[in-house]
Design an enzyme around this catalytic site. Structure first.
Site, PDB file in Angstrom:
ATOM      1  N   CYS A 200      77.728  21.039  -5.225  1.00  0.00           N
ATOM      2  CA  CYS A 200      77.107  21.969  -4.464  1.00  0.00           C
ATOM      3  C   CYS A 200      76.048  22.593  -5.347  1.00  0.00           C
ATOM      4  O   CYS A 200      74.826  23.098  -4.636  1.00  0.00           O
ATOM      5  CB  CYS A 200      77.961  22.746  -3.707  1.00  0.00           C
TER       6      CYS A 200
ATOM      7  N   GLU B 185      81.570  28.679   1.548  1.00  0.00           N
ATOM      8  CA  GLU B 185      81.127  28.251   0.442  1.00  0.00           C
ATOM      9  C   GLU B 185      80.384  26.813   0.804  1.00  0.00           C
ATOM     10  O   GLU B 185      80.904  26.017   0.913  1.00  0.00           O
ATOM     11  CB  GLU B 185      81.932  27.800  -0.843  1.00  0.00           C
TER      12      GLU B 185
HETATM   13  P1  NDP Z   1      82.343  19.132   6.006  1.00  0.00           P
HETATM   14  O1  NDP Z   1      81.421  20.244   5.946  1.00  0.00           O
HETATM   15  O2  NDP Z   1      82.296  18.186   7.543  1.00  0.00           O
HETATM   16  O3  NDP Z   1      83.775  19.146   5.646  1.00  0.00           O
HETATM   17  C1  NDP Z   1      84.380  20.125   4.686  1.00  0.00           C
HETATM   18  C2  NDP Z   1      85.827  20.501   5.301  1.00  0.00           C
HETATM   19  O4  NDP Z   1      85.878  20.764   6.478  1.00  0.00           O
HETATM   20  C3  NDP Z   1      86.887  19.215   5.105  1.00  0.00           C
HETATM   21  O5  NDP Z   1      88.027  19.505   4.789  1.00  0.00           O
HETATM   22  C4  NDP Z   1      86.574  18.687   6.736  1.00  0.00           C
HETATM   23  O6  NDP Z   1      88.064  17.995   7.051  1.00  0.00           O
HETATM   24  C5  NDP Z   1      86.771  20.076   7.365  1.00  0.00           C
HETATM   25  N1  NDP Z   1      86.253  20.110   8.673  1.00  0.00           N
HETATM   26  C6  NDP Z   1      85.688  19.424   9.336  1.00  0.00           C
HETATM   27  N2  NDP Z   1      85.124  19.607  10.783  1.00  0.00           N
HETATM   28  C7  NDP Z   1      86.158  20.741  10.928  1.00  0.00           C
HETATM   29  C8  NDP Z   1      86.254  21.630  11.857  1.00  0.00           C
HETATM   30  N3  NDP Z   1      85.636  21.594  13.044  1.00  0.00           N
HETATM   31  N4  NDP Z   1      86.923  22.804  11.579  1.00  0.00           N
HETATM   32  C9  NDP Z   1      87.698  22.918  10.477  1.00  0.00           C
HETATM   33  N5  NDP Z   1      87.484  22.092   9.391  1.00  0.00           N
HETATM   34  C10 NDP Z   1      86.630  21.006   9.612  1.00  0.00           C
HETATM   35  O7  NDP Z   1      81.610  18.215   4.793  1.00  0.00           O
HETATM   36  P2  NDP Z   1      81.599  16.587   4.722  1.00  0.00           P
HETATM   37  O8  NDP Z   1      82.749  16.313   4.086  1.00  0.00           O
HETATM   38  O9  NDP Z   1      81.616  16.139   6.057  1.00  0.00           O
HETATM   39  O10 NDP Z   1      80.287  16.680   3.931  1.00  0.00           O
HETATM   40  C11 NDP Z   1      79.147  16.598   4.727  1.00  0.00           C
HETATM   41  C12 NDP Z   1      77.864  17.362   3.844  1.00  0.00           C
HETATM   42  O11 NDP Z   1      78.600  18.665   3.457  1.00  0.00           O
HETATM   43  C13 NDP Z   1      77.595  16.720   2.445  1.00  0.00           C
HETATM   44  O12 NDP Z   1      76.543  15.936   2.807  1.00  0.00           O
HETATM   45  C14 NDP Z   1      77.439  17.900   1.593  1.00  0.00           C
HETATM   46  O13 NDP Z   1      75.932  18.125   2.007  1.00  0.00           O
HETATM   47  C15 NDP Z   1      78.003  19.176   2.226  1.00  0.00           C
HETATM   48  N6  NDP Z   1      79.179  19.374   1.378  1.00  0.00           N
HETATM   49  C16 NDP Z   1      79.046  20.339   0.450  1.00  0.00           C
HETATM   50  C17 NDP Z   1      80.143  20.813  -0.398  1.00  0.00           C
HETATM   51  C18 NDP Z   1      80.114  21.865  -1.480  1.00  0.00           C
HETATM   52  O14 NDP Z   1      80.820  21.775  -2.378  1.00  0.00           O
HETATM   53  N7  NDP Z   1      79.247  22.821  -1.151  1.00  0.00           N
HETATM   54  C19 NDP Z   1      81.218  19.842  -0.335  1.00  0.00           C
HETATM   55  C20 NDP Z   1      81.141  18.956   0.591  1.00  0.00           C
HETATM   56  C21 NDP Z   1      80.132  18.625   1.255  1.00  0.00           C
HETATM   57  P3  NDP Z   1      87.540  16.358   6.906  1.00  0.00           P
HETATM   58  O15 NDP Z   1      87.149  15.984   5.552  1.00  0.00           O
HETATM   59  O16 NDP Z   1      88.829  15.953   7.388  1.00  0.00           O
HETATM   60  O17 NDP Z   1      86.726  16.040   8.278  1.00  0.00           O
END
Ligand code: NDP
Length: 504
Positions: free
Chosen positions: A282, A248
């Site tokens: 999102c 997602e």
């Molecule tokens: P990320 O995609 O980096 O993180 C989402 C989740 O994945 C978090 O729990 C994060 O953990 C985890 N994660 C990060 N790196 C890894 C990895 N290598 N393997 C497994 N899990 C991992 O999103 P961000 O929070 O950095 O946000 C960045 C961008 O993502 C935003 O600017 C937005 O554009 C988008 N976003 C979209 C969302 C949606 O609802 N579709 C929700 C959030 C973000 P941790 O937080 O501990 O790094």
């Protein structure tokens, strides 16, 4: 005002590293949580694997009882959950309450509908298989790993957790490092209903913790919500063990305003869809396409409303400090390339808050139109027809949600069906997310797989197909080396009779 990021771990006195979650509005530490390393994640997955057998053995009725109990606990603790989500994300308590209510309705739906959607049923066998009885059921995968985001720390992960649990799986949930307290609380409240078995556990930490979960061979499926870039990394980790995944990811959702639309309602929806939760949604509205005949009237309605929205009151700060750089880049680039700031402008980005920004005449190939901004910003473009609006709406790599405002129900439905997105709302915004029976998910860069609804339940299962021969059919001994040419001839005659006639 601090913009301290939680994105660094530190070793704790006891030897295990820990990290803080921080209130993005005040910089105050909300809580301290352990960084679960690969070993700890492995232990959680192993424990979940054992609990999964017990949980699956409870059957649909047993799980339904527990999940409805969990729902009642969440409902009674609604204010506590909302208060913590407010502290960790900075969003208004009212918004945190609303997302918790939505999560509760999804949990209720998943618990009540799992048997109907997944339970064993007989299916037809066709004439050639007339001597067979066939059954189909959807069995749990074992352990589902959920990797959640911070923007809706209750609603979004619960869209996977509730459906995975209802389908009979144990869950190991890795919340975002920005909202670990909410994740831990969701699991703690589940443990009030199932105190002795680790059916729903939380592991906390940074990206490495999530990576350890995604790469663990004991995980039957990963449900990931976050950015497209991270989804690719998670998918690469999953590939190691051929672990399937639901992705997602983000969106760049468009709202189309037709000439006969209710302009006041469309403007209201555009402003709320773009600005609520500081645009960190999102399926938030990021682009608006308006048919030229009503463009000026719509803009009047839109700007009046957007000017009345205040950061810090109607919505909170930007939860992830680094996001303000992306928002600033999109706004600056749009203005440098000839866009006009109709509401707000470059000065609106004042971390940790961003005031509402409405941009017009932004080139369609600029970042503000093509990339996910995830801030309280909106681009608006005048178009000649709704067909042009649709073409432009569909011209980005994302395909998550979208909105149509039209006074003509038939045209609205045609536009909605032609929109390249997983979900479209007509004459309302984001309404599909609150309908538990509707699947939620995207296409293209927005990801694949579905949470919510019957598809969301099936997503966390494997179909099990069984055919049982009830009696042998003389002269139709097809799956044996003793098959005769006459057996085959009879089959060809039968299939010609059944399927050999052309309809036109
Ligand atoms: P990320 O995609 O980096 O993180 C989402 C989740 O994945 C978090 O729990 C994060 O953990 C985890 N994660 C990060 N790196 C890894 C990895 N290598 N393997 C497994 N899990 C991992 O999103 P961000 O929070 O950095 O946000 C960045 C961008 O993502 C935003 O600017 C937005 O554009 C988008 N976003 C979209 C969302 C949606 O609802 N579709 C929700 C959030 C973000 P941790 O937080 O501990 O790094």
């Amino acid at each position: 005002m601090s913009t301290t990021s939680a994105r660094s771990a530190r070793p704790a006195a006891a030897g295990r590293a820990s990290f803080d979650s921080v209130n993005p509005a005040t910089g105050a530490v909300v809580g301290t949580h352990p960084v679960h390393d690969a070993e700890a994640v492995g232990a959680a997955v192993a424990a979940a694997g054992e609990a999964a057998g017990w949980w699956a053995g409870l059957g649909f009725d047993g799980r339904r009882r527990v999940l409805l109990d969990y729902k009642a606990v969440l409902t009674r603790e609604l204010r506590r959950i909302a208060a913590l989500a407010h502290e960790e994300t900075g969003k208004p308590i009212a918004d945190a309450t609303l997302e918790t209510v939505l999560a509760i309705t999804h949990l209720d739906w998943a618990a009540r509908n799992a048997r109907k959607v997944l339970g064993r049923r007989r299916v037809g066998t066709g004439l050639i298989g007339a001597n067979l009885a066939a059954t189909l059921e959807y069995l749990p995968l074992g352990v589902v790993g959920v990797i959640g985001p911070w923007n809706y720390p209750v609603f979004t992960p619960m869209g996977s957790i509730a459906y995975a649990l209802a389908a009979g799986n144990a869950v190991v949930f890795k919340p975002s490092e920005l909202t670990p307290g909410v994740g831990a609380l969701l699991a703690e409240l589940f443990a009030e209903c199932v105190p002795d078995r680790p059916v729903f556990q939380v592991v906390t930490g940074l990206g490495e913790t999530g990576a350890a979960l995604a790469g663990h061979p004991g995980v039957g499926k990963i449900a990931f919500t976050g950015s497209t870039a991270t989804a690719k990394r998670v998918m690469a980790a999953c590939a190691e063990n051929l672990t399937p995944m639901v992705a997602e990811c983000g969106g760049k959702d468009a709202l189309i305003v037709d000439a006969d639309a209710d302009l006041a309602a469309a403007a209201d929806a555009a402003v709320w869809g773009a600005m609520s939760n500081a645009g960190q949604t999102c399926v938030g509205v990021e682009r608006v396409y308006v048919v030229e005949r009503v463009y000026d009237d719509f803009m009047r309605e839109l700007t009046e409303r957007a000017r009345g929205v205040r950061s810090g009151e109607h919505y909170g700060p930007i939860t992830m400090p680094e996001q303000t750089d992306i928002i600033r880049r999109h706004v600056d680039d749009a203005l440098a390339r000839g866009g006009r700031a109709v509401v707000g402008g470059a000065d609106s980005v004042r971390p940790p808050y961003v005031d509402p920004v409405v941009l017009a005449d932004v080139p369609e190939d600029s970042a503000a139109v093509r990339e996910e901004t995830f801030g309280p910003t909106l681009t608006v473009r005048k178009v000649a027809t709704v067909s042009e609006a649709l073409e432009r709406a569909n011209a980005v790599a994302y395909g998550l949600g979208g909105t149509i405002f039209s006074g003509n129900p038939r045209r609205a439905m045609e536009l909605a069906r032609s929109m390249l997105s997983g979900m479209t709302a007509i004459n309302s915004v984001i309404s599909f997310a609150g309908v538990p029976s509707l699947p939620f998910g995207g296409t293209g860069d927005s990801g694949f797989g579905r949470i919510h609804g019957a598809d969301g339940l099936r997503e966390f299962t494997r179909p099990k197909a069984i055919s049982r021969q009830r009696f042998a059919v003389p002269g139709m001994n097809l799956t044996s080396f003793s098959r005769s040419p006459a057996d085959l001839e009879r089959l060809v005659k039968l299939v010609t009779f059944l399927h050999g006639r052309r309809k036109s």
